[in-house]
Design an enzyme around this catalytic site. Structure first.
Site, PDB file in Angstrom:
ATOM      1  N   ALA A  23       0.827  -1.210   0.000  1.00  0.00           N
ATOM      2  CA  ALA A  23       0.000   0.000   0.000  1.00  0.00           C
ATOM      3  C   ALA A  23       0.860   1.259   0.000  1.00  0.00           C
ATOM      4  CB  ALA A  23      -0.926  -0.006   1.209  1.00  0.00           C
ATOM      5  N   ARG A  26       2.573   1.551  -3.634  1.00  0.00           N
ATOM      6  CA  ARG A  26       1.672   1.897  -4.735  1.00  0.00           C
ATOM      7  C   ARG A  26       1.033   3.271  -4.533  1.00  0.00           C
ATOM      8  NH1 ARG A  26      -1.033  -3.655  -7.177  1.00  0.00           N
ATOM      9  NH2 ARG A  26       0.983  -4.562  -7.751  1.00  0.00           N
ATOM     10  N   ARG A  73      17.358  -6.939  14.582  1.00  0.00           N
ATOM     11  CA  ARG A  73      17.684  -6.128  15.753  1.00  0.00           C
ATOM     12  C   ARG A  73      18.884  -5.245  15.411  1.00  0.00           C
ATOM     13  NH1 ARG A  73      15.033  -7.655  20.246  1.00  0.00           N
ATOM     14  NH2 ARG A  73      14.084  -9.735  20.293  1.00  0.00           N
ATOM     15  N   ASP A 128       0.817  -8.157  19.273  1.00  0.00           N
ATOM     16  CA  ASP A 128       0.548  -7.939  20.698  1.00  0.00           C
ATOM     17  C   ASP A 128      -0.642  -7.011  20.931  1.00  0.00           C
ATOM     18  OD1 ASP A 128       2.834  -9.440  21.071  1.00  0.00           O
ATOM     19  OD2 ASP A 128       4.130  -7.700  21.383  1.00  0.00           O
ATOM     20  N   MET A 170       1.487 -15.867  22.665  1.00  0.00           N
ATOM     21  CA  MET A 170       2.433 -14.756  22.706  1.00  0.00           C
ATOM     22  C   MET A 170       1.736 -13.467  23.148  1.00  0.00           C
ATOM     23  SD  MET A 170       4.764 -15.497  19.324  1.00  0.00           S
ATOM     24  CE  MET A 170       6.171 -14.531  19.893  1.00  0.00           C
ATOM     25  N   ARG A 172       4.015 -10.912  24.897  1.00  0.00           N
ATOM     26  CA  ARG A 172       4.959 -10.267  25.817  1.00  0.00           C
ATOM     27  C   ARG A 172       4.232  -9.821  27.078  1.00  0.00           C
ATOM     28  NH1 ARG A 172       8.300  -5.917  22.519  1.00  0.00           N
ATOM     29  NH2 ARG A 172       6.176  -5.214  22.060  1.00  0.00           N
ATOM     30  N   ALA A 187     -12.444 -20.858  27.274  1.00  0.00           N
ATOM     31  CA  ALA A 187     -11.504 -21.339  28.299  1.00  0.00           C
ATOM     32  C   ALA A 187     -12.108 -21.261  29.693  1.00  0.00           C
ATOM     33  CB  ALA A 187     -10.218 -20.511  28.245  1.00  0.00           C
ATOM     34  N   HIS A 216     -13.209 -32.291  29.404  1.00  0.00           N
ATOM     35  CA  HIS A 216     -11.975 -31.564  29.115  1.00  0.00           C
ATOM     36  C   HIS A 216     -12.026 -30.210  29.819  1.00  0.00           C
ATOM     37  CE1 HIS A 216     -14.645 -29.707  26.061  1.00  0.00           C
ATOM     38  NE2 HIS A 216     -13.932 -28.614  26.353  1.00  0.00           N
ATOM     39  N   GLU A 223       2.220 -15.450  27.711  1.00  0.00           N
ATOM     40  CA  GLU A 223       3.619 -15.750  27.988  1.00  0.00           C
ATOM     41  C   GLU A 223       4.200 -14.851  29.071  1.00  0.00           C
ATOM     42  OE1 GLU A 223       6.072 -15.143  24.556  1.00  0.00           O
ATOM     43  OE2 GLU A 223       5.304 -13.131  24.168  1.00  0.00           O
TER      44      GLU A 223
END
Length: 323
Positions: A23, A26, A73, A128, A170, A172, A187, A216, A223
């Site tokens: 994007a 162009r 990095r 995130d 994930m 963080r 859950a 179950h 994390e």
């Protein structure tokens, strides 16, 4: 002489980054500008890894995951000297403005570059979803659906063996993915960095689920939570007799970053990439382009850098009511 701009991707890759690159390229070209791609993020700025891009260079990348420009990095960029070298390389190429596609750390770097006098516009891209200035960021929807697919698959095998599964996702220090995946996946418990975890309460929830005849149970753990998959597994080892279920854990990890972006991320990335160029057309720099109330908006870097988006407390309450 045409105006020249550059675009780079930085930080962790997110599904939809390529759509944003497309994007920017162009839209920039349609404004009569030359557009350069910078390889390997801020490291590429310092190394002078620029290449002129055409509309054909970004053909066929809309559906591809990751980033065709690469990311790396770069400790040197965290120094004033490193950023000064980056600006020197940009100036030598005749580049007049830079578009940075990335998350919190990437936009912090962009802010520092902008403070040194080089015009920068950011595009909100991180799975995130922790960036202030955008209600949703590029990559979140795809990563969430990958987590949800994993939940559905785990429930199938969990039901076959009367097990409880801990799925670590994930994010963080942001629990958005865990909260929304846990809510969408039904859950029994969710752990996030933003709230303290009571492992005793989770153990009691599992025990009650077992006694009520469920075959179950599922825990979704972020994390960065105080009790992630490893810590919950260790805790449950000492309380296995009271749980009823045997417990297994799965860490989803970087699987969430991979694969093709979904329709929502392709459209969002296209809107934000185009919005970044439109901001440059207006002469608006030092801002993050994001999505708020389904409109493409800009937020000054001063209002977002060093801050983290708060989780919606209503979603916590909804998850509690439905567990």
């Amino acid at each position: 002489m045409n105006k020249s701009i550059a675009v780079l991707t930085s930080g962790g890759d997110a599904p939809g980054m390529n759509a944003a690159i497309r994007a920017v390229v162009r839209t920039g070209i349609k404004n009569g500008w030359d557009v350069y791609g910078v390889r390997n993020g801020y490291q590429g700025l310092i190394n002078g890894q620029f290449e002129r891009m055409t509309t054909r260079d970004v053909g066929g990348i809309l559906q591809r995951g990751g980033t065709i420009l690469g990311s790396a990095r770069c400790l040197e960029f965290t120094t004033v000297e490193g950023r000064a070298l980056a600006i020197r390389n940009l100036n030598q190429r005749g580049v007049e403005a830079l578009v940075v596609i990335g998350g919190n750390g990437s936009q912090t770097g962009a802010y520092e570059l902008n403070k040194m006098g080089f015009p920068v516009v950011g595009v909100a891209s991180t799975i995130d979803n922790d960036l202030v200035g955008s209600e949703i960021t590029i990559g979140v929807d795809t990563a969430l659906n990958i987590a949800l697919e994993a939940i559905d698959r785990l429930k199938t095998t969990a039901s076959s063996h009367q097990r409880a599964f801990i799925l670590e996702v994930m994010g963080r220090k942001c629990g958005y993915l865990a909260l929304t995946a846990g809510l969408a996946g039904g859950a029994e418990a969710i752990t996030v960095p933003e709230r303290e975890t009571d492992p005793e309460q989770i153990a009691e929830t599992l025990r009650m689920s077992y006694e009520h005849g469920k075959n179950h149970a599922l825990i979704v753990a972020a994390e960065g939570a105080d009790y992630n998959a490893a810590k919950l597994t260790e805790f449950f080892k000492e309380h296995r007799d009271r749980l009823g279920f045997s417990v297994r854990s799965t860490i989803l990890g970087h699987v969430q970053r991979g694969g093709e972006p979904g329709a929502s991320d392709r459209i969002l990335a296209s809107r934000l990439g185009c919005g970044a160029v439109q901001a440059l057309v207006r002469g608006e720099y030092g801002v993050l382009v994001g999505l708020n109330q389904n409109k493409v908006t800009t937020t000054p870097y001063e209002e977002i850098v060093g801050k983290t988006k708060e989780l919606d407390s209503d979603l916590f309450e909804l998850a509690r009511l439905l567990d």
